[in-house]
Design an enzyme around this catalytic site. Structure first.
Site, short mmCIF file in Angstrom:
data_model
loop_
_atom_site.label_atom_id
_atom_site.label_comp_id
_atom_site.label_asym_id
_atom_site.label_seq_id
_atom_site.Cartn_x
_atom_site.Cartn_y
_atom_site.Cartn_z
N LYS A 19 141.15 49.08 82.39
CA LYS A 19 142.23 48.07 82.33
C LYS A 19 143.37 48.55 81.43
CE LYS A 19 141.29 43.82 80.61
NZ LYS A 19 142.22 43.39 79.54
N SER A 20 143.02 49.01 80.23
CA SER A 20 144.07 49.44 79.29
C SER A 20 144.88 50.59 79.87
CB SER A 20 143.44 49.92 77.97
OG SER A 20 142.88 48.84 77.29
N ARG A 24 149.00 50.81 81.21
CA ARG A 24 149.89 51.85 80.66
C ARG A 24 150.40 52.78 81.76
NH1 ARG A 24 146.66 49.81 76.87
NH2 ARG A 24 147.12 50.10 74.65
N GLY A 91 147.05 39.89 77.48
CA GLY A 91 147.66 40.23 76.19
C GLY A 91 148.29 41.61 76.21
N ARG A 119 148.30 32.71 72.03
CA ARG A 119 147.87 33.87 71.24
C ARG A 119 149.02 34.37 70.35
NH1 ARG A 119 144.65 37.75 75.31
NH2 ARG A 119 144.47 38.99 73.42
N ASP A 313 136.33 45.00 72.09
CA ASP A 313 136.06 44.36 73.39
C ASP A 313 134.58 44.38 73.75
OD1 ASP A 313 138.73 43.79 73.63
OD2 ASP A 313 139.17 45.46 74.97
N LYS A 340 141.46 36.40 70.94
CA LYS A 340 141.35 37.04 72.26
C LYS A 340 141.52 36.00 73.38
CE LYS A 340 140.88 41.12 70.65
NZ LYS A 340 141.97 42.07 70.84
N ARG A 344 136.47 34.14 70.63
CA ARG A 344 135.17 34.72 71.03
C ARG A 344 134.07 34.46 70.00
NH1 ARG A 344 137.42 40.18 74.09
NH2 ARG A 344 137.94 39.03 76.00
N ARG A 388 135.10 38.33 79.41
CA ARG A 388 134.02 39.05 78.71
C ARG A 388 132.91 38.11 78.24
NH1 ARG A 388 136.41 43.96 78.90
NH2 ARG A 388 138.54 44.10 78.15
C1 S3P Z 1 143.99 46.50 74.24
C2 S3P Z 1 143.87 46.41 72.88
C3 S3P Z 1 142.94 45.50 72.22
C4 S3P Z 1 141.88 44.98 73.19
C5 S3P Z 1 142.47 44.55 74.51
C6 S3P Z 1 143.17 45.70 75.17
C7 S3P Z 1 144.98 47.44 74.81
O1 S3P Z 1 143.68 44.39 71.71
O2 S3P Z 1 141.16 43.92 72.61
O3 S3P Z 1 141.47 44.06 75.37
O4 S3P Z 1 144.96 47.68 76.03
O5 S3P Z 1 145.80 47.94 74.03
P1 S3P Z 1 144.40 44.42 70.27
O6 S3P Z 1 145.44 45.47 70.29
O7 S3P Z 1 144.97 43.05 70.11
O8 S3P Z 1 143.31 44.70 69.29
#
Ligand code: S3P
Length: 428
Positions: A19-20, A24, A91, A119, A313, A340, A344, A388
């Site tokens: 996902k991250s 990007r 987020g 958030r 996560d 989150k 959580r 999650r």
């Molecule tokens: C993420 C960073 C994390 C993570 C989120 C994905 C990202 O959050 O918990 O699920 O893709 O950069 P934080 O940067 O708020 O810690």
């Protein structure tokens, strides 16, 4: 979702794309000014929202044979969106895209669902403003919706943050790539470095070592095709399920094993997990491997606070592992879990208790007294709209004597479409 106890899980699978890295890949390709093909993009609700937003900013994005083709523009050539940009539950989308929008020359509004609009956003608003952006938010500039008046003349800066957050760091880097002068970011602990790796892959002048990042934007971006590896955070659910069920053995192929994301594997190994990481190679500047897991007898573990950003996560599913590990496991220094998709700490403490876990909520974490023989009693639990939490409850319920009903489980599609199908395949 209704879950019944199963005897074991066995099989050879892949999990959906990370996902991250998917977010990007779409965002950075879109501002590269070139054409990029992205393979194994995660078509989950969060990442689909990111594509839609980029389309609304004038980027042509095609779906070709399950791959994405992004016809990148320069940030300066993006167009003012006609409506509100909707990030849904994500987020990562709101914080990273805010960084890009800060350096445009138009106005835009970012908003999302009830969870996202509650958030914390001050963490990105203040530093973006200090670079010269005009950005405003609800609740005295603390929350979304965010209104952004882009400024093409942002200034690079040195930031020393007290928070270790990859979303914050990435937001600043995506603003900094179009700013004048160098940007440096220091965070107290290492957070995931996918943005840095992808910018480096695209030829940017960037240095990073986990806690320190330096970006000189003068070199600009080239473009290269991207392969998105399987999401280690999704694999984590299958790994823990394999560990806690008897006679189980799984192999998950092509998983991203970035060292800023994989510490939960070390923690599980310390707990006695039989896990092997095989066939490590580098694809699109990210380490990728196959992960083989066998049922294991687990014992409780001590988790040092410095690792919290790395495992953030995976803490929900680590709580599931801890509930089957004899002894007491304490998670501390994890107050960020309250910010989150749900709170959580509260969600785990209330919902795991319902199905039979001995868990005690603390201000910035929780304590679990694990027992490998205790009964998982089943019942009705609530995901609190958090993917999650839903999957963690589902994994533990695979041990239940009776069935467990998980309310509001559709949110699983946020990160792991096909979760149910993969579990069924492993049961067969
Ligand atoms: C993420 C960073 C994390 C993570 C989120 C994905 C990202 O959050 O918990 O699920 O893709 O950069 P934080 O940067 O708020 O810690």
């Amino acid at each position: 979702m209704e879950i019944y106890g199963v005897k074991s899980l066995n099989g050879d699978i892949r999990v959906p794309g990370d996902k991250s890295i998917s977010h990007r890949s779409a965002i950075i390709s879109s501002i590269s000014g070139k054409k990029v093909i992205i393979e194994n993009y995660l078509f989950s609700q969060d990442c689909i929202n990111t594509i839609e937003i980029l389309r609304n900013l004038g980027v042509k994005i095609e779906n070709i044979d399950n791959n994405l083709m992004i016809h990148g523009v320069k940030t300066a050539n993006m167009i003012e969106p006609r409506g509100v940009l909707d990030v849904g539950n994500s987020g990562t989308a709101i914080r990273l895209i805010a960084g890009v929008l800060a350096s445009t020359d138009f106005m835009s509004i970012l908003s999302g669902d009830v969870s996202i609009n509650n958030r914390p956003m001050k963490r990105i608003i203040d530093p973006l403003r200090s670079m010269g952006a005009s950005i405003y938010g609800r609740d005295n500039n603390k929350k979304a919706p965010l209104v952004i008046f882009g400024n093409k003349k942002l200034q690079g800066k040195r930031f020393e943050f007290s928070l270790s957050s990859a979303q914050l760091k990435s937001c600043i880097l995506l603003a900094a790539i179009n700013a004048e002068g160098v940007t440096e970011i220091i965070q107290p602990e290492t957070s995931r470095d996918h943005t840095e790796r992808m910018l480096q892959y695209f030829g940017a002048d960037i240095e990073f070592d986990g806690k320190y990042t330096r970006l000189d934007p003068s070199k600009g971006l080239e473009a290269r095709n991207i392969y998105v590896p399987g999401d280690i955070s999704s694999a984590a659910f299958i790994i823990v399920a394999t560990l806690i069920l008897k006679n189980s053995h799984t192999l998950i192929r092509d998983v991203g094993v970035n060292p800023t994301r994989n510490h939960f594997l070390e923690i599980l190994k310390k707990m006695g997990a039989n896990i092997e990481i095989k066939n490590i190679r580098t694809i699109s500047n990210e380490p990728v491997a196959d992960i083989e897991t066998f049922s294991s007898d687990l014992t409780s573990v001590e988790i040092e606070k410095q690792w919290i950003p790395n495992i953030i996560d995976e803490i929900p599913v680590l709580a599931v592992a801890a509930s089957r590990a004899n002894g007491k496991t304490i998670i501390e220094g994890a107050g960020e879990l309250r910010n989150k998709e749900s709170d959580r700490i509260s969600a785990l403490s209330t919902q795991l208790k319902i199905i039979g876990v001995d868990i005690r909520e603390q201000k910035d974490g929780f304590e679990i007294t694990g027992n490998s023989n205790s009964d998982i009693i089943g019942g009705t639990v609530d995901s609190m709209g958090d993917h999650r939490i839903a999957m963690s409850l589902a994994i533990l319920s695979l041990l239940s004597k009776n069935s467990t009903t998980i309310l509001d489980s559709d949110c699983i599609d946020t990160s792991f479409p096909g979760f149910k199908y993969i579990l069924k395949k492993l049961m067969a």
